[in-house]
Every structure is written in C-alpha cells, then in structure tokens.
Design a protein around this motif. Structure first.
Motif, PDB file in Angstrom:
ATOM      1  N   ILE A  96       0.854  -1.189   0.000  1.00  0.00           N
ATOM      2  CA  ILE A  96       0.000   0.000   0.000  1.00  0.00           C
ATOM      3  C   ILE A  96       0.892   1.241   0.000  1.00  0.00           C
ATOM      4  CG2 ILE A  96      -1.890   1.205   1.167  1.00  0.00           C
ATOM      5  CD1 ILE A  96      -2.641  -1.404   2.562  1.00  0.00           C
ATOM      6  N   ILE A  97       0.675   2.109  -0.987  1.00  0.00           N
ATOM      7  CA  ILE A  97       1.462   3.355  -1.075  1.00  0.00           C
ATOM      8  C   ILE A  97       0.851   4.395  -0.122  1.00  0.00           C
ATOM      9  CG2 ILE A  97       2.341   5.164  -2.620  1.00  0.00           C
ATOM     10  CD1 ILE A  97       3.228   2.433  -3.567  1.00  0.00           C
ATOM     11  N   LEU A  98       1.698   4.935   0.756  1.00  0.00           N
ATOM     12  CA  LEU A  98       1.236   5.913   1.753  1.00  0.00           C
ATOM     13  C   LEU A  98       2.209   7.096   1.789  1.00  0.00           C
ATOM     14  CD1 LEU A  98       0.428   3.323   4.591  1.00  0.00           C
ATOM     15  CD2 LEU A  98      -1.248   4.625   3.246  1.00  0.00           C
ATOM     16  N   PRO A  99       1.770   8.259   2.308  1.00  0.00           N
ATOM     17  CA  PRO A  99       2.707   9.380   2.443  1.00  0.00           C
ATOM     18  C   PRO A  99       3.770   9.046   3.494  1.00  0.00           C
ATOM     19  CG  PRO A  99       0.528   9.960   3.303  1.00  0.00           C
ATOM     20  CD  PRO A  99       0.392   8.614   2.693  1.00  0.00           C
ATOM     21  N   LYS A 100       5.048   9.247   3.155  1.00  0.00           N
ATOM     22  CA  LYS A 100       6.126   8.847   4.075  1.00  0.00           C
ATOM     23  C   LYS A 100       6.437   9.954   5.078  1.00  0.00           C
ATOM     24  CE  LYS A 100      10.404  10.447   1.958  1.00  0.00           C
ATOM     25  NZ  LYS A 100      10.942  11.015   3.207  1.00  0.00           N
ATOM     26  N   ASN A 101       7.160   9.599   6.146  1.00  0.00           N
ATOM     27  CA  ASN A 101       7.707  10.633   7.032  1.00  0.00           C
ATOM     28  C   ASN A 101       9.238  10.605   6.982  1.00  0.00           C
ATOM     29  OD1 ASN A 101       8.700   8.707   8.810  1.00  0.00           O
ATOM     30  ND2 ASN A 101       6.997   8.900  10.261  1.00  0.00           N
ATOM     31  N   ASP A 102       9.898  11.359   7.856  1.00  0.00           N
ATOM     32  CA  ASP A 102      11.360  11.538   7.791  1.00  0.00           C
ATOM     33  C   ASP A 102      12.159  10.284   8.098  1.00  0.00           C
ATOM     34  OD1 ASP A 102      10.923  14.072   7.129  1.00  0.00           O
ATOM     35  OD2 ASP A 102      11.460  14.963   9.082  1.00  0.00           O
ATOM     36  N   ARG A 103      11.530   9.283   8.684  1.00  0.00           N
ATOM     37  CA  ARG A 103      12.282   8.057   8.991  1.00  0.00           C
ATOM     38  C   ARG A 103      12.552   7.233   7.739  1.00  0.00           C
ATOM     39  NH1 ARG A 103      10.043   5.350  14.421  1.00  0.00           N
ATOM     40  NH2 ARG A 103      11.894   4.065  14.099  1.00  0.00           N
ATOM     41  N   ILE A 104      11.902   7.608   6.636  1.00  0.00           N
ATOM     42  CA  ILE A 104      12.208   6.979   5.341  1.00  0.00           C
ATOM     43  C   ILE A 104      13.009   7.989   4.525  1.00  0.00           C
ATOM     44  CG2 ILE A 104      11.242   6.013   3.201  1.00  0.00           C
ATOM     45  CD1 ILE A 104      10.695   4.266   5.682  1.00  0.00           C
ATOM     46  N   PRO A 105      14.321   7.750   4.354  1.00  0.00           N
ATOM     47  CA  PRO A 105      15.116   8.713   3.593  1.00  0.00           C
ATOM     48  C   PRO A 105      14.740   8.715   2.108  1.00  0.00           C
ATOM     49  CG  PRO A 105      16.475   6.849   4.338  1.00  0.00           C
ATOM     50  CD  PRO A 105      15.101   6.625   4.879  1.00  0.00           C
ATOM     51  N   MET A 106      15.089   9.808   1.441  1.00  0.00           N
ATOM     52  CA  MET A 106      14.748   9.976   0.022  1.00  0.00           C
ATOM     53  C   MET A 106      15.362   8.888  -0.870  1.00  0.00           C
ATOM     54  SD  MET A 106      12.620  12.262  -0.928  1.00  0.00           S
ATOM     55  CE  MET A 106      11.698  13.643  -0.244  1.00  0.00           C
ATOM     56  N   VAL A 107      16.537   8.359  -0.508  1.00  0.00           N
ATOM     57  CA  VAL A 107      17.105   7.271  -1.345  1.00  0.00           C
ATOM     58  C   VAL A 107      16.165   6.074  -1.366  1.00  0.00           C
ATOM     59  CG1 VAL A 107      19.607   7.268  -1.620  1.00  0.00           C
ATOM     60  CG2 VAL A 107      18.647   6.776   0.625  1.00  0.00           C
ATOM     61  N   THR A 108      15.553   5.779  -0.226  1.00  0.00           N
ATOM     62  CA  THR A 108      14.653   4.623  -0.137  1.00  0.00           C
ATOM     63  C   THR A 108      13.416   4.837  -0.993  1.00  0.00           C
ATOM     64  OG1 THR A 108      15.437   4.245   2.117  1.00  0.00           O
ATOM     65  CG2 THR A 108      13.386   3.138   1.478  1.00  0.00           C
ATOM     66  N   SER A 109      12.894   6.060  -0.984  1.00  0.00           N
ATOM     67  CA  SER A 109      11.641   6.336  -1.713  1.00  0.00           C
ATOM     68  C   SER A 109      11.897   6.816  -3.136  1.00  0.00           C
ATOM     69  CB  SER A 109      10.808   7.376  -0.957  1.00  0.00           C
ATOM     70  OG  SER A 109      11.433   8.639  -1.020  1.00  0.00           O
TER      71      SER A 109
END
Ligand code: TXA
Ligand code: MG
Length: 337
Positions: A96-109
C-alpha cells in the motif's frame, strides 16, 4: 565479498538480522519472490541495494514491516481504507502506497514523498524483521531487468559476491511480486502492479478498484508513470519473448515456421503431449502459472533460448499478474492470431 548461504535456523536468522542491523544487505525469502533487504532508514545501506541490482535511483523500494500497526512510525498519515484493507490482506502479498515521514530517507523512496508498505507473511522474513528491529527496504532480488528470483539459488546466481548473505527459505509460494496499490479516495484504489491479491478480492472491501492502464498497455511516450517501475524494461530473459494469443492449433502452426534449436515455446501444462517442438510448460491455471513463470524464464536462458514463443495466459484474477509480467517481458508486443 563472500556471500554466505544461511539456513532457516535460529543462529542463521540471528546472523541475517545482525547483518541488516549493521548496514549490510541480505537476500531474504518472502511469499512472493526473494528480496534484497537492508535497513530502510539507513541511506548508506539502501545505496548498496541500488548498486548491487544496478537499479535506477528513481525507482523506489518497498518497506517491509512485521505488523501493519508499525506503519504509523514511517508514514505521515494513514487513510481509513488502508487500515480496512490491511485488516483483510496483511500479512500477505499487498503493498500500500502511503505518504512517508522523515524516517524513510529519500534514497529509499526514490525521491518520492510516498512509501510502499508491505507486511510479508513468510515466517522467515517475519522473523528477520523482528530480530533486526528494522523496517526492511527490499526490492526483488534479481539484477535489474532480469526475471525475479523465486529460490535462494536464483539469488546466488545474480548476487554472489555482491551481497553479504542469502537466507534459504525455500521456493517462493506465489512466484510473482506483490500487488501494489495507491489509495485514491475514501473508497477507491488504483492497482499500479497486479499480483495475487486480485482486483476482485479488493472489490469486496472498496467501492472502486481501477487497474492503471499501464498494467496492460505500458506507458505512452512522455507519460508520467504512476509508479516509477512502470518505466523500466522488466522480467526479461536474454531471449526475445513473443506472446501469442489464439488456440493451441494456431499457435503450433505459427511457431512451426520458426523451428530452430534455439527457439522454444512456453505452453500450458498438459499441452506438451502433442506439441512437436522445443518447449517448457508453465502451469495449467493462473496460480500455477504465477508460481512457475519466473523460474521458467530463467531456465530458458540456461537452455540458450534466443527466441521464446509464449502461449498468452488468461488475464482474469491472478492471471492479470501473469499476463502483466509476460507482456512486459515481451516489450508489450502481442501477436493475435
Ligand atoms: O513482492 C514484492 O513486492 C517484492 C518482495 C521482495 O516484497 N518486492 C518487489 O520490489 O517486487 P520491487 O522493487 O522489485 O518492485 C516494487 C515496485 C516497483 O515497480 C516500484 O516502482 C513500485 O513498486 N513502488 C515502490 N514504492 C512506490 C511508491 N512510493 N510509489 C509508486 N510505486 C512504488
Ligand atoms: Mg523487481
């Protein structure tokens, strides 16, 4: 780097979890396909995944959690519909695609402000997530562009020397990757990648389920992809894959013209008895076809196939996932007889 082959026992799973916790990447089994796992919150570790796969930096990674209730730690909001779907389909082959927060770095997303969350049901994967205490970012374990891996042996073939370890959790049950969905409204979802959680299954719990047109048609020139993975060539063996829709009789007549040592046909189980040319079978129904498809595409490479004619599968139910992987392997070219 030496790539260790780890087994499903307490000591080895602890080793896999420690490796991940310490910023390394490990091949891990899931119920869909094998993944290449790293700590999703560690940008350096995640970069190693992109390097090992040769994956474009803008193609985001799915983040795997032990329980859906952990999703609040990595997202900025979770719609009611996501909770409802998770209740019915998690753990399992749904992302499920959800809005991320800061604990997911931009490289991951891959530079997006969203993150795909998945709760795998494979007990080995579940245990590794728990033991590591990490959210685990994991794309499919294949080298970018190749068919996904459904056994530890496939992962070794693609990744030996490039990653710290592979955990052998047996043959993947489903054989195709998870269904990826975006929540579009209070009661509406869009399927970005079909999988074993089907449109029909999702329709039981929401009013509208849209299958993104790119699933069957590919992207138009200059069209923005709803999911970056749609842009890239995928699932392809070295051979030229040609998908053919029509009866077995017409299929056989068609491929007769191209009969060579390096030409193969991929047909339905049961049809091989009367089929006079080189062939492999990939199952009699959609679930079986999903289970065997990637394994067969890899076997065709080992056989030295240069051209592969494929009997087009049904695109109903789980068949839509099989059809989608094949049509992409074939570069969206289908011959209709
Ligand atoms: O079953 C699976 O999903 C496997 C296992 C290992 O969990 N994983 C997998 O990951 O197939 P990967 O990276 O091979 O495919 C993920 C797909 C890609 O097409 C990617 O573009 C899309 O999901 N995706 C991931 N995050 C996304 C996001 N935030 N928005 C849109 N699409 C996303
Ligand atoms: Mg993949």
């Amino acid at each position: 780097m030496e790539t260790k082959l780890l087994q499903n026992n307490k000591k080895d799973l602890q080793t896999a979890a420690e490796l991940i916790k310490n910023g390394n990447i490990v091949g891990i089994p899931t119920e869909t396909v094998y993944g290449l796992g790293a700590n999703a919150s560690d940008p350096e570790a995640v970069r190693k995944i992109f390097a090992a796969k040769g994956r474009p930096a803008d193609n985001p990674l799915i983040v795997h959690l032990a329980e859906f209730s952990d999703a609040v730690k990595y997202t900025s909001s979770i719609p009611e519909l996501a909770y409802k779907l998770a209740e019915h389909f998690c753990p399992g082959p749904l992302t499920i695609i959800l809005p991320k927060n800061d604990r997911i770095p931009m490289v991951t997303s891959g530079g997006l402000d969203t993150v795909g969350i998945r709760i795998p049901s494979h007990p080995v994967m579940h245990r590794i997530i728990e033991l590591s205490g990490c959210a685990i970012a994991a794309p499919s374990a294949n080298t970018s562009g190749l068919p996904s891996c459904t056994s530890a042996e496939h992962v070794m073939k693609d990744m030996n020397g490039k990653i710290s370890a592979v955990v052998d959790g047996g043959q993947s049950k489903f054989g195709v990757e998870s269904t990826v969905i975006a929540i579009e409204g209070d009661d509406s979802v869009r399927i970005l990648r079909p999988g074993c959680i089907t449109k029909e299954m999702l329709e039981k719990y929401c009013a509208e389920v849209i299958v993104d047109h790119a699933v069957l048609d590919g992207l138009a020139e200059n069209e923005k992809a709803a999911s970056p993975g749609m842009k890239y060539k995928h699932y392809s063996p070295k051979a030229d894959v040609i998908m053919i829709e029509g009866s077995l009789h017409d299929f056989t007549e068609y491929v007769a013209r191209f009969d060579r040592d390096t030409t193969y046909s991929l047909i339905f189980t049961g049809e091989e008895k009367d089929f006079p040319y080189n062939c492999l079978t990939y199952g009699a129904d959609s679930l079986e076809q999903a289970h065997y498809l990637f394994q067969r595409l890899r076997e065709l490479d080992e056989l030295g196939a240069e051209r592969v004619f494929v009997r087009a599968p049904s695109a109903e139910g789980v068949g839509l996932a099989v059809y989608n992987r094949l049509i992409r392997a074939a570069g969206f070219e289908v011959i209709r007889i």
